[in-house]
Motif scaffolding. Structure first.
Motif, PDB file in Angstrom:
ATOM      1  N   GLY A  55      -0.639  -9.198   1.396  1.00  0.00           N
ATOM      2  CA  GLY A  55       0.248  -8.151   0.873  1.00  0.00           C
ATOM      3  C   GLY A  55       0.897  -8.626  -0.414  1.00  0.00           C
ATOM      4  O   GLY A  55       0.220  -9.112  -1.323  1.00  0.00           O
ATOM      5  N   ASP A  56       2.236  -8.511  -0.508  1.00  0.00           N
ATOM      6  CA  ASP A  56       2.949  -8.965  -1.709  1.00  0.00           C
ATOM      7  C   ASP A  56       2.882 -10.477  -1.774  1.00  0.00           C
ATOM      8  O   ASP A  56       3.216 -11.168  -0.809  1.00  0.00           O
ATOM      9  N   ASN A  58       2.707 -14.329  -4.364  1.00  0.00           N
ATOM     10  CA  ASN A  58       2.797 -15.128  -5.584  1.00  0.00           C
ATOM     11  C   ASN A  58       1.531 -15.971  -5.622  1.00  0.00           C
ATOM     12  O   ASN A  58       0.994 -16.340  -4.581  1.00  0.00           O
ATOM     13  N   GLN A 113       4.984 -11.172  -9.068  1.00  0.00           N
ATOM     14  CA  GLN A 113       4.596 -10.801  -7.709  1.00  0.00           C
ATOM     15  C   GLN A 113       3.497  -9.751  -7.807  1.00  0.00           C
ATOM     16  O   GLN A 113       3.608  -8.801  -8.580  1.00  0.00           O
ATOM     17  N   ILE A 114       2.428  -9.933  -7.023  1.00  0.00           N
ATOM     18  CA  ILE A 114       1.335  -8.960  -7.010  1.00  0.00           C
ATOM     19  C   ILE A 114       0.982  -8.617  -5.574  1.00  0.00           C
ATOM     20  O   ILE A 114       1.345  -9.336  -4.649  1.00  0.00           O
ATOM     21  N   SER A 115       0.284  -7.512  -5.385  1.00  0.00           N
ATOM     22  CA  SER A 115      -0.134  -7.090  -4.049  1.00  0.00           C
ATOM     23  C   SER A 115      -1.603  -7.448  -3.860  1.00  0.00           C
ATOM     24  O   SER A 115      -2.451  -7.118  -4.699  1.00  0.00           O
ATOM     25  N   GLU A 140       3.062 -15.856   0.412  1.00  0.00           N
ATOM     26  CA  GLU A 140       3.833 -14.623   0.518  1.00  0.00           C
ATOM     27  C   GLU A 140       4.853 -14.599  -0.605  1.00  0.00           C
ATOM     28  O   GLU A 140       5.374 -15.638  -1.010  1.00  0.00           O
ATOM     29  N   ALA A 141       5.143 -13.415  -1.116  1.00  0.00           N
ATOM     30  CA  ALA A 141       6.006 -13.273  -2.285  1.00  0.00           C
ATOM     31  C   ALA A 141       7.416 -13.778  -2.035  1.00  0.00           C
ATOM     32  O   ALA A 141       7.971 -13.609  -0.946  1.00  0.00           O
ATOM     33  N   GLU A 143      11.112 -13.225  -3.558  1.00  0.00           N
ATOM     34  CA  GLU A 143      11.876 -12.313  -4.412  1.00  0.00           C
ATOM     35  C   GLU A 143      12.789 -13.104  -5.322  1.00  0.00           C
ATOM     36  O   GLU A 143      13.527 -13.977  -4.874  1.00  0.00           O
TER      37      GLU A 143
END
Length: 179
Positions: A55-56, A58, A113-115, A140-141, A143
């Motif tokens: 998913g989201d 890095n 951040q990318i999906s 995982e991203a 924030e």
């Protein structure tokens, strides 16, 4: 044959690779040999196709960039055809060091951040310099609020990840704040 050994050069399969011998152990993923793509030049690119479920995310590049820049794109057309269409995701900007963990950032150096889900082809293109590219790590991203500051470098030291941060670091007893 080891199906997970997609980075190991096979005779005639992956030119311009060197045994870099620079990696610390990675537990169950500790390779017998560790290779980097070298002798790269501006304009050269490599495609990486994988199934993702994160998913989201890095993305981190492990390599020796010096002062080089490597752009990361998503291939949005048929990755098996010539003249692929791409979408820019961000850049990895060298900071003069040897082998480092370099985060994908926007052109201003902010963590990007990318999906990532399903089958995705990523393209790494050398924009400047002659970097040695080792591998990519997807996490995982994380924030990063715009006002929080910036990560200036990420490195491995004695088995620990060391993050250099510029700005005001805020904390809270809970992930949801208040900060």
């Amino acid at each position: 044959a080891n199906e997970g050994a997609f980075r190991f050069p096979l005779v005639g399969n992956m030119p311009n690779t060197i045994d870099n011998g620079n990696e610390a152990g990675r537990a169950a993923f500790d390779p017998d040999l560790d290779y980097s793509v070298n002798n790269t030049e501006a304009g050269e690119w490599l495609n990486y196709t994988r199934e993702f479920s994160v998913g989201d995310a890095n993305i981190w590049l492990r390599g020796s960039l010096g002062t080089s820049t490597v752009q990361l794109d998503r291939v949005i057309s048929d990755a098996s055809k010539n003249n692929q269409t791409t979408e820019k995701l961000g850049v990895f900007q060298g900071q003069g060091g040897s082998y480092d963990w370099i985060p994908l950032s926007d052109d201003s150096g902010n963590l990007k951040q990318i999906s990532l889900s399903g089958k995705v082809t990523l393209r790494a293109t050398v924009i400047s310099g002659s970097p040695q590219l080792n591998f990519f790590m997807v996490t995982e991203a994380v924030e990063m609020p715009a006002s929080a500051g910036a990560i200036s470098s990420v490195a491995l030291s004695g088995g620990n990840v060391v993050i250099e941060y510029t700005g005001t670091l805020k904390s809270a007893s809970s992930v949801t704040g208040p900060y």
